[in-house]
Enzyme design. Structure first.
Site, PDB file in Angstrom:
ATOM      1  N   ASP A   1       0.844  -1.188   0.000  1.00  0.00           N
ATOM      2  CA  ASP A   1       0.000   0.000   0.000  1.00  0.00           C
ATOM      3  C   ASP A   1       0.881   1.240   0.000  1.00  0.00           C
ATOM      4  O   ASP A   1       1.870   1.303   0.732  1.00  0.00           O
ATOM      5  CB  ASP A   1      -0.920   0.013   1.227  1.00  0.00           C
ATOM      6  CG  ASP A   1      -2.113   0.930   1.044  1.00  0.00           C
ATOM      7  OD1 ASP A   1      -1.908   2.154   0.930  1.00  0.00           O
ATOM      8  OD2 ASP A   1      -3.258   0.436   1.019  1.00  0.00           O
TER       9      ASP A   1
ATOM     10  N   THR B   1      -2.542   5.115 -12.022  1.00  0.00           N
ATOM     11  CA  THR B   1      -2.655   4.134 -10.945  1.00  0.00           C
ATOM     12  C   THR B   1      -3.498   2.937 -11.360  1.00  0.00           C
ATOM     13  O   THR B   1      -3.070   1.782 -11.228  1.00  0.00           O
ATOM     14  CB  THR B   1      -3.271   4.783  -9.694  1.00  0.00           C
ATOM     15  OG1 THR B   1      -2.428   5.851  -9.251  1.00  0.00           O
ATOM     16  CG2 THR B   1      -3.416   3.769  -8.570  1.00  0.00           C
TER      17      THR B   1
ATOM     18  N   THR C   1     -15.584  -2.776 -10.176  1.00  0.00           N
ATOM     19  CA  THR C   1     -16.758  -2.060  -9.704  1.00  0.00           C
ATOM     20  C   THR C   1     -17.891  -2.159 -10.712  1.00  0.00           C
ATOM     21  O   THR C   1     -17.647  -2.299 -11.924  1.00  0.00           O
ATOM     22  CB  THR C   1     -16.419  -0.568  -9.480  1.00  0.00           C
ATOM     23  OG1 THR C   1     -17.609   0.191  -9.231  1.00  0.00           O
ATOM     24  CG2 THR C   1     -15.733   0.024 -10.703  1.00  0.00           C
ATOM     25  N   ASP C   2     -19.119  -2.053 -10.219  1.00  0.00           N
ATOM     26  CA  ASP C   2     -20.266  -2.035 -11.129  1.00  0.00           C
ATOM     27  C   ASP C   2     -20.320  -0.765 -11.977  1.00  0.00           C
ATOM     28  O   ASP C   2     -21.027  -0.705 -12.978  1.00  0.00           O
ATOM     29  CB  ASP C   2     -21.575  -2.219 -10.366  1.00  0.00           C
ATOM     30  CG  ASP C   2     -21.817  -1.173  -9.281  1.00  0.00           C
ATOM     31  OD1 ASP C   2     -20.956  -0.286  -9.090  1.00  0.00           O
ATOM     32  OD2 ASP C   2     -22.861  -1.258  -8.604  1.00  0.00           O
ATOM     33  N   GLU C   3     -19.549   0.249 -11.608  1.00  0.00           N
ATOM     34  CA  GLU C   3     -19.579   1.502 -12.358  1.00  0.00           C
ATOM     35  C   GLU C   3     -19.051   1.346 -13.781  1.00  0.00           C
ATOM     36  O   GLU C   3     -19.314   2.199 -14.634  1.00  0.00           O
ATOM     37  CB  GLU C   3     -18.809   2.590 -11.615  1.00  0.00           C
ATOM     38  CG  GLU C   3     -19.454   2.979 -10.297  1.00  0.00           C
ATOM     39  CD  GLU C   3     -18.869   4.247  -9.696  1.00  0.00           C
ATOM     40  OE1 GLU C   3     -18.583   5.183 -10.470  1.00  0.00           O
ATOM     41  OE2 GLU C   3     -18.712   4.306  -8.466  1.00  0.00           O
TER      42      GLU C   3
ATOM     43  N   TYR D   1     -13.001   7.890 -13.516  1.00  0.00           N
ATOM     44  CA  TYR D   1     -12.780   6.778 -12.588  1.00  0.00           C
ATOM     45  C   TYR D   1     -13.250   5.465 -13.186  1.00  0.00           C
ATOM     46  O   TYR D   1     -12.500   4.480 -13.263  1.00  0.00           O
ATOM     47  CB  TYR D   1     -13.495   7.028 -11.264  1.00  0.00           C
ATOM     48  CG  TYR D   1     -13.676   5.760 -10.452  1.00  0.00           C
ATOM     49  CD1 TYR D   1     -12.571   5.056  -9.988  1.00  0.00           C
ATOM     50  CD2 TYR D   1     -14.943   5.254 -10.175  1.00  0.00           C
ATOM     51  CE1 TYR D   1     -12.721   3.876  -9.272  1.00  0.00           C
ATOM     52  CE2 TYR D   1     -15.108   4.078  -9.453  1.00  0.00           C
ATOM     53  CZ  TYR D   1     -13.994   3.394  -9.002  1.00  0.00           C
ATOM     54  OH  TYR D   1     -14.148   2.223  -8.295  1.00  0.00           O
TER      55      TYR D   1
ATOM     56  N   SER E   1     -11.198   4.242 -16.060  1.00  0.00           N
ATOM     57  CA  SER E   1      -9.908   3.662 -15.674  1.00  0.00           C
ATOM     58  C   SER E   1     -10.082   2.251 -15.121  1.00  0.00           C
ATOM     59  O   SER E   1      -9.248   1.374 -15.370  1.00  0.00           O
ATOM     60  CB  SER E   1      -9.204   4.558 -14.654  1.00  0.00           C
ATOM     61  OG  SER E   1      -9.857   4.546 -13.395  1.00  0.00           O
ATOM     62  N   LYS E   2     -11.157   2.011 -14.383  1.00  0.00           N
ATOM     63  CA  LYS E   2     -11.403   0.660 -13.873  1.00  0.00           C
ATOM     64  C   LYS E   2     -11.764  -0.293 -15.018  1.00  0.00           C
ATOM     65  O   LYS E   2     -11.344  -1.457 -15.024  1.00  0.00           O
ATOM     66  CB  LYS E   2     -12.514   0.682 -12.827  1.00  0.00           C
ATOM     67  CG  LYS E   2     -12.133   1.372 -11.525  1.00  0.00           C
ATOM     68  CD  LYS E   2     -11.015   0.647 -10.787  1.00  0.00           C
ATOM     69  CE  LYS E   2     -11.483  -0.659 -10.171  1.00  0.00           C
ATOM     70  NZ  LYS E   2     -10.407  -1.303  -9.361  1.00  0.00           N
TER      71      LYS E   2
ATOM     72  N   LYS F   1     -16.506   9.169   1.489  1.00  0.00           N
ATOM     73  CA  LYS F   1     -17.579   8.378   0.919  1.00  0.00           C
ATOM     74  C   LYS F   1     -18.882   8.636   1.655  1.00  0.00           C
ATOM     75  O   LYS F   1     -18.909   9.121   2.790  1.00  0.00           O
ATOM     76  CB  LYS F   1     -17.200   6.900   0.964  1.00  0.00           C
ATOM     77  CG  LYS F   1     -15.935   6.567   0.167  1.00  0.00           C
ATOM     78  CD  LYS F   1     -16.116   6.825  -1.310  1.00  0.00           C
ATOM     79  CE  LYS F   1     -14.917   6.339  -2.112  1.00  0.00           C
ATOM     80  NZ  LYS F   1     -15.125   6.468  -3.555  1.00  0.00           N
TER      81      LYS F   1
ATOM     82  N   PRO G   1     -25.330  18.218   2.163  1.00  0.00           N
ATOM     83  CA  PRO G   1     -25.684  18.523   0.778  1.00  0.00           C
ATOM     84  C   PRO G   1     -25.830  17.245  -0.044  1.00  0.00           C
ATOM     85  O   PRO G   1     -25.009  16.331   0.066  1.00  0.00           O
ATOM     86  CB  PRO G   1     -24.495  19.355   0.293  1.00  0.00           C
ATOM     87  CG  PRO G   1     -23.791  19.806   1.531  1.00  0.00           C
ATOM     88  CD  PRO G   1     -24.004  18.719   2.524  1.00  0.00           C
TER      89      PRO G   1
END
Length: 386
Positions: free
Chosen positions: A34, A101, A140-142, A165, A168-169, A204, A220
């Site tokens: 890490d 990254t 990720t599901d994104e 993001y 990139s994933k 998050k 917000p």
């Protein structure tokens, strides 16, 4: 003793996986890699590191000599890649960092694994691989983009990322699949829905809500708050990865979902109610309050903790409307199902944060503060980026 390289093992899900594996597999040895950037906290795994069953190495997944040394020095048999820049707002601010990254770093790990695990060539001329090795990519599901009001993401759903993001994933996933197709590398991928639970970094949604409530700040919410996400308790996710790396088919992708679809505004209201409930039921928790108003009972007041804290702000660019995962494949093949319903999980999560304010204060120093002063100067921070 089997050795697992866990990259990003001081981050939220990575640390949860380290703790889970050490408990579930007494024969396992974990090497954590890490870089300890803003979302990595050594304190999260400090008690797990003993130099024998759990070893910590500070470094970047993009450092090729380091990656190659770790695979050979520790005789790594399974690499689980959690390491990633993961915040969508950060990716909008600095897309290149996410490319470096998430894509180049992943390719570097793949190449280090290939160099360590290939033992020669098979009869067809393809690389011959050491028995029992596995490279696992945590995605990720994104990467699938946005859903309408109906249907679910399945492993056959085309990828359609909408943010730097998620792009990139998706790129990292494609590199993993390319190594499987080109070199026959034994790989697997999991794509999960939004995780929540202890040790989640306070940028998050859920931990940020808790932090803002305790500080008496407004909450917000992007747009109208009706964006839908599927929520998965982090320990359930760790069990899923364990099942895939040990029993999942090489070359396959498995979707991991929690069967917990909620609108963001529902999450906000649930956290408000849960924080207030626990502060009422356990007065000792009120010591976590930064807003310190005395109530008529002489205790710190919680009357102001209500939906009046919610404010709506302009939506962010490319904000996907709905994510929802169909985990039928991992359930049918590996018998995995989520065990933690949202009501139980959110209560456990809020309770943990109320009892571990020292951890929150430690992790929100330094780069976290500098980042928010730079990026959100002059405006309030929306809190529905899971």
């Amino acid at each position: 003793m089997k050795t697992y390289l866990v990259t990003g093992g001081a981050g939220f899900i990575g640390a949860g996986f380290v703790k889970y594996m050490l408990s579930a597999h007494p024969e396992a040895r974990i090497v954590i890699l890490d870089a300890l950037t803003y979302a990595g906290n050594l304190g999260t795994v400090r008690e797990d590191i003993d130099g024998k069953r759990c070893i910590f190495v500070r470094g970047d997944i993009g450092d090729r000599p380091l990656a190659e040394r770790l695979f050979t020095e520790y005789d790594v048999e399974c690499a689980v890649n959690f390491a990633a820049e993961s915040h969508v707002d950060r990716s909008i601010e600095n897309p290149r960092l996410f490319l470096e990254t998430n894509i180049l770093g992943t390719q570097n790990l793949l190449e280090a694994a290939r160099r360590a695990w290939v033992t020669g060539k098979d009869e067809a001329g393809y690389p011959a691989w050491r028995a029992g090795v596995r490279f696992h990519q945590v995605s990720t599901d994104e990467v699938y983009g946005s859903l309408g009001a109906e249907d679910y993401f399945r492993e056959t759903t085309p990828i359609d990322p909408h943010s730097p993001y998620s792009a990139s994933k998706a790129g990292a996933d494609l590199f993993v699949k390319a190594y499987a197709d080109t070199y026959r590398m034994p790989v697997s991928i999991t794509r999960c829905s939004n995780n929540y639970g202890p040790y989640h970094f306070p940028e998050k949604l859920i931990p940020l809500l808790i932090k803002n409530i305790l500080e008496g700040k407004n909450l917000p919410v992007y747009g109208d708050g009706t964006n839908v996400r599927d929520w998965l308790y982090v320990e359930d996710h760790c069990r899923a990865i364990d099942a895939v790396i040990h029993r999942g088919r090489a070359g396959e992708t498995y979707n991991v979902g929690g069967h917990n679809e909620r609108q963001n505004i529902e999450i906000v209201r649930t956290v408000i109610r849960t924080v207030r409930r626990l502060l009422v039921e356990v007065p000792e928790y009120r010591g976590a309050l930064k807003k310190r108003e005395k109530g008529p009972d002489g205790l710190l007041s919680v009357e102001w903790i209500n939906d009046g804290l919610i404010t709506f702000v302009k939506d962010r660019p490319g904000h996907d409307r709905r994510y929802a995962i169909d985990p039928a494949k991992i359930t049918g093949e590996l018998g995995w199902t989520p065990e933690t319903d949202f009501e139980t999980g959110i209560l456990k999560t809020v309770r943990w944060y109320l009892e571990h304010q020292d951890w929150v204060e430690e992790i929100t120093k330094g780069d976290y503060i500098n980042y928010y002063e730079r990026m959100y100067a002059g405006r309030e921070l929306p809190v529905n980026d899971p």
